[in-house]
Design a protein around this motif. Structure first.
Motif, PDB file in Angstrom:
ATOM      1  N   ASP A 176      53.314  14.909  41.361  1.00  7.37           N
ATOM      2  CA  ASP A 176      53.339  13.708  42.196  1.00  7.37           C
ATOM      3  C   ASP A 176      52.907  14.023  43.628  1.00  7.37           C
ATOM      4  O   ASP A 176      52.189  13.239  44.255  1.00  7.37           O
ATOM      5  N   ALA A 177      53.307  15.184  44.142  1.00  6.25           N
ATOM      6  CA  ALA A 177      52.971  15.541  45.512  1.00  6.25           C
ATOM      7  C   ALA A 177      51.520  15.994  45.654  1.00  6.25           C
ATOM      8  O   ALA A 177      50.879  15.705  46.667  1.00  6.25           O
ATOM      9  N   ASN A 178      50.967  16.677  44.665  1.00 10.41           N
ATOM     10  CA  ASN A 178      49.646  17.284  44.809  1.00 10.41           C
ATOM     11  C   ASN A 178      48.548  16.625  43.981  1.00 10.41           C
ATOM     12  O   ASN A 178      47.375  16.712  44.343  1.00 10.41           O
ATOM     13  N   TYR A 179      48.895  16.051  42.878  1.00 10.30           N
ATOM     14  CA  TYR A 179      47.891  15.490  41.985  1.00 10.30           C
ATOM     15  C   TYR A 179      48.285  14.069  41.579  1.00 10.30           C
ATOM     16  O   TYR A 179      48.380  13.742  40.411  1.00 10.30           O
ATOM     17  N   HIS A 180      48.455  13.225  42.578  1.00 11.32           N
ATOM     18  CA  HIS A 180      48.926  11.852  42.365  1.00 11.32           C
ATOM     19  C   HIS A 180      48.000  11.094  41.417  1.00 11.32           C
ATOM     20  O   HIS A 180      48.453  10.361  40.538  1.00 11.32           O
ATOM     21  N   GLU A 181      46.665  11.274  41.591  1.00 12.34           N
ATOM     22  CA  GLU A 181      45.700  10.537  40.766  1.00 12.34           C
ATOM     23  C   GLU A 181      45.812  10.933  39.295  1.00 12.34           C
ATOM     24  O   GLU A 181      45.729  10.088  38.410  1.00 12.34           O
ATOM     25  N   ILE A 182      45.999  12.220  39.037  1.00 15.20           N
ATOM     26  CA  ILE A 182      46.090  12.697  37.655  1.00 15.20           C
ATOM     27  C   ILE A 182      47.381  12.210  37.008  1.00 15.20           C
ATOM     28  O   ILE A 182      47.382  11.780  35.858  1.00 15.20           O
ATOM     29  N   LEU A 183      48.456  12.255  37.751  1.00 19.27           N
ATOM     30  CA  LEU A 183      49.757  11.883  37.211  1.00 19.27           C
ATOM     31  C   LEU A 183      49.809  10.409  36.824  1.00 19.27           C
ATOM     32  O   LEU A 183      50.331  10.053  35.772  1.00 19.27           O
ATOM     33  N   TYR A 184      49.233   9.561  37.670  1.00 16.08           N
ATOM     34  CA  TYR A 184      49.318   8.120  37.414  1.00 16.08           C
ATOM     35  C   TYR A 184      48.088   7.562  36.723  1.00 16.08           C
ATOM     36  O   TYR A 184      47.999   6.361  36.487  1.00 16.08           O
ATOM     37  N   ALA A 185      47.094   8.386  36.377  1.00 10.78           N
ATOM     38  CA  ALA A 185      45.878   7.916  35.711  1.00 10.78           C
ATOM     39  C   ALA A 185      46.193   7.220  34.389  1.00 10.78           C
ATOM     40  O   ALA A 185      45.669   6.115  34.139  1.00 10.78           O
ATOM     41  N   PRO A 186      47.028   7.778  33.512  1.00 12.09           N
ATOM     42  CA  PRO A 186      47.324   7.068  32.259  1.00 12.09           C
ATOM     43  C   PRO A 186      47.999   5.716  32.505  1.00 12.09           C
ATOM     44  O   PRO A 186      47.728   4.738  31.805  1.00 12.09           O
ATOM     45  N   LEU A 187      48.826   5.634  33.524  1.00 10.65           N
ATOM     46  CA  LEU A 187      49.487   4.371  33.842  1.00 10.65           C
ATOM     47  C   LEU A 187      48.476   3.344  34.355  1.00 10.65           C
ATOM     48  O   LEU A 187      48.542   2.163  33.999  1.00 10.65           O
ATOM     49  N   ASP A 188      47.525   3.791  35.181  1.00 16.60           N
ATOM     50  CA  ASP A 188      46.477   2.893  35.666  1.00 16.60           C
ATOM     51  C   ASP A 188      45.648   2.353  34.517  1.00 16.60           C
ATOM     52  O   ASP A 188      45.318   1.154  34.481  1.00 16.60           O
TER      53      ASP A 188
END
Length: 197
Positions: free
Chosen positions: A176-188
């Motif tokens: 969440d702190a370093n790779y926000h885009e990767i973490l939330y990509a499936p949710l997007d």
């Protein structure tokens, strides 16, 4: 109880058939070489039990042994006066009979302490073979060691689960702190599919 001499006859286990004369007021049984009678059995505690001569006869007491001391299949919880013919269990494979000395057993007496010490030193606990339990006596194994193992297993499972939760939490925080885009990509992607955005 008669006023004769008494012996311990090993029925099963190390020294099977051996007879030990009780000629002291206090006799300690166990695995340690400092005991009066030594049994090189890994299930026997270093100082397992004690026989004490009283005016009424010999009294057997457990010395807080790990696996307990049994008389005729019952675990000792307090000192007990022994009767001729009582079967003493120090482990599943070590059964000893409390008997009066007789002419037949006198022929087997006379085991010198040095011989016993040499034998005990020569026998490693891993070299002790299991002996069959006699038909007239069965040792009841205390349930505590298995319950302790079961409790230990659940403690280990609980600690493992807690460590797994902490590791997952740290990983989620790091992502969440370093790779926000990767973490939330499936949710997007899911929200775009559902047109909720």
């Amino acid at each position: 109880m008669s006023s004769g001499e008494f012996v311990l006859t090993v029925r099963t286990g190390p020294y099977e058939g051996r007879v030990f004369k009780l000629d002291k007021e206090s006799v300690v049984l166990g695995r340690d070489v400092s005991n009066d009678i030594i049994f090189p059995d890994p299930e026997v505690s270093r100082m397992h039990s004690r026989l004490s001569l009283t005016p009424r006869g010999y009294v057997l007491e457990d010395l807080d042994s790990t696996n307990g001391t049994f008389v005729n299949g019952e675990q000792l919880t307090e000192p007990r006066l022994l009767l001729v013919g009582d079967q003493i269990g120090l482990s599943q494979k070590l059964i000893i009979a409390f008997e009066e000395a007789s002419e037949a057993s006198d022929a087997m007496l006379g085991v010198e302490p040095e011989v016993v010490d040499e034998f005990a030193a020569a026998v490693e606990p891993s070299g002790v073979e299991a002996a069959a339990v006699g038909e007239e006596f069965e040792v009841v194994t205390p349930a505590e060691p298995k319950e302790e193992q079961r409790d230990r297993k659940w403690w280990l499972i609980g600690i493992g689960a807690a460590i797994l939760i902490v590791v997952c939490g740290v990983l989620f925080w790091f992502l969440d702190a370093n790779y926000h885009e990767i973490l939330y990509a499936p949710l997007d992607v899911l929200m775009r599919l559902l047109d909720l955005q």
